[in-house]
Design an enzyme around this catalytic site. Structure first.
Site, mmCIF file in Angstrom:
data_model
loop_
_atom_site.group_PDB
_atom_site.id
_atom_site.type_symbol
_atom_site.label_atom_id
_atom_site.label_comp_id
_atom_site.label_asym_id
_atom_site.label_seq_id
_atom_site.Cartn_x
_atom_site.Cartn_y
_atom_site.Cartn_z
ATOM 1 C CB THR A 118 -10.618 3.775 12.256
ATOM 2 O OG1 THR A 118 -9.578 3.923 11.601
ATOM 3 C CG2 THR A 118 -11.419 2.319 11.689
ATOM 4 N NE ARG A 177 1.891 2.394 13.192
ATOM 5 C CZ ARG A 177 0.963 2.849 14.014
ATOM 6 N NH1 ARG A 177 1.568 3.820 14.535
ATOM 7 N NH2 ARG A 177 -0.244 2.868 13.730
ATOM 8 C CG ASP A 193 -4.870 4.691 1.786
ATOM 9 O OD1 ASP A 193 -5.915 5.235 1.357
ATOM 10 O OD2 ASP A 193 -4.162 4.524 2.637
ATOM 11 C CG ASP A 247 -12.499 18.057 -5.892
ATOM 12 O OD1 ASP A 247 -13.184 18.886 -6.035
ATOM 13 O OD2 ASP A 247 -10.860 18.410 -5.738
ATOM 14 C CE LYS A 269 -7.717 6.706 4.015
ATOM 15 N NZ LYS A 269 -6.258 6.442 3.861
ATOM 16 C CE LYS A 280 -2.263 1.779 3.638
ATOM 17 N NZ LYS A 280 -2.376 3.222 3.831
#
Ligand code: C5P
Length: 232
Positions: free
Chosen positions: A119, A211, A59, A64, A61, A32
């Site tokens: 989230t 991570r 990614d 518009d 996002k 990603k």
């Protein structure tokens, strides 16, 4: 739908990214690329990772007006990514325009996934900042249904929401779930977490893991552990 582990390459330079990816000499992981790396290095980082044989989830996002998103998606589609995304709050006309832009002349296109509610947004923030009074589960479900109606392939959601998205939008509607941690690992800033094995059990299609792999002493071993728990 092939289940897979997607590594979040949250690095701020090509050099750090390739130092990380060079450790993977066997299997080429699905990666990603997010805003940080894309804005640091531009489209060439996507082309180079693709040349190395990885699948890519870009990614960015998008959110518009429909015409702008359509044109931006056409550019991203030419980068030959495998999956990309937008905010469902951009509305159904924006999502439909995105699909038009993303579709190549031969009819193929990358998978298109919607972000429902981030989230990091909770019910209190939704009420106060966005004037949305409904429970967050209803909002996530409604946005997922709008994404489906617009013709999208799935949503990014917390692992806890994957089951309910599948029951309301169908098993073939893809769920991409971040917030994955090993049972014996650090949770960090993620609030609602699941292990790869739990994510498999509740039916996630793709897990996004950052991570726990990128900061591990042995990233290849951590990746292989994710694959063993989630895919095999
Ligand atoms: O390092 P960690 O495993 O927490 O990384 C998770 C990745 O998934 C990050 O790139 C983060 O931006 C992304 N993500 C997330 N929650 C969302 C959407 C994306 O953690 N709702």
């Amino acid at each position: 739908m092939g289940k897979d582990v997607i590594i979040a390459c949250d690095f701020d330079s090509a050099e750090k990214t390739f130092r990380f990816l060079d450790q993977f000499t066997g299997r080429k992981p699905f990666v990603k690329i997010g805003m940080e790396l894309y804005y640091a290095e531009g489209p060439e980082i996507v082309r180079e990772i693709k040349r190395r044989g990885h699948k890519i989830f870009l990614d960015l996002k998008l959110h518009d007006i429909p015409n702008t998103v359509k044109k931006a998606m056409a550019v991203l589609s030419r980068l030959d990514v495998d999956m990309t995304n937008l905010h469902a709050s951009g509305t159904i006309p924006m999502m439909k325009a995105a699909i038009e832009g993303l579709t190549r002349p031969d009819g193929t296109r990358p998978l298109l996934i919607a972000v429902t509610q981030l989230t990091s947004t909770d019910e209190e923030t939704m009420r106060h900042d966005l004037l949305i009074e409904r429970p967050i589960a209803d909002v996530v479900m409604h946005y997922a249904q709008c994404a489906k109606e617009a013709g999208l392939d799935g949503v990014v959601c917390s692992p806890k929401e994957a089951e309910v998205v599948h029951s309301s939008c169908g098993k073939s509607f893809i769920t991409v779930t971040p917030g994955v941690r090993f049972a014996d690992g650090d949770v960090g800033d993620q609030k609602r977490v699941m292990t790869p094995a739990e994510a498999k059990r509740i039916g996630s299609d793709y897990i996004v893991v950052g991570r726990p792999i990128t900061a591990a002493d042995d990233p290849v071993a951590a990746y292989e552990r994710c694959v063993r728990e989630f895919v095999d």
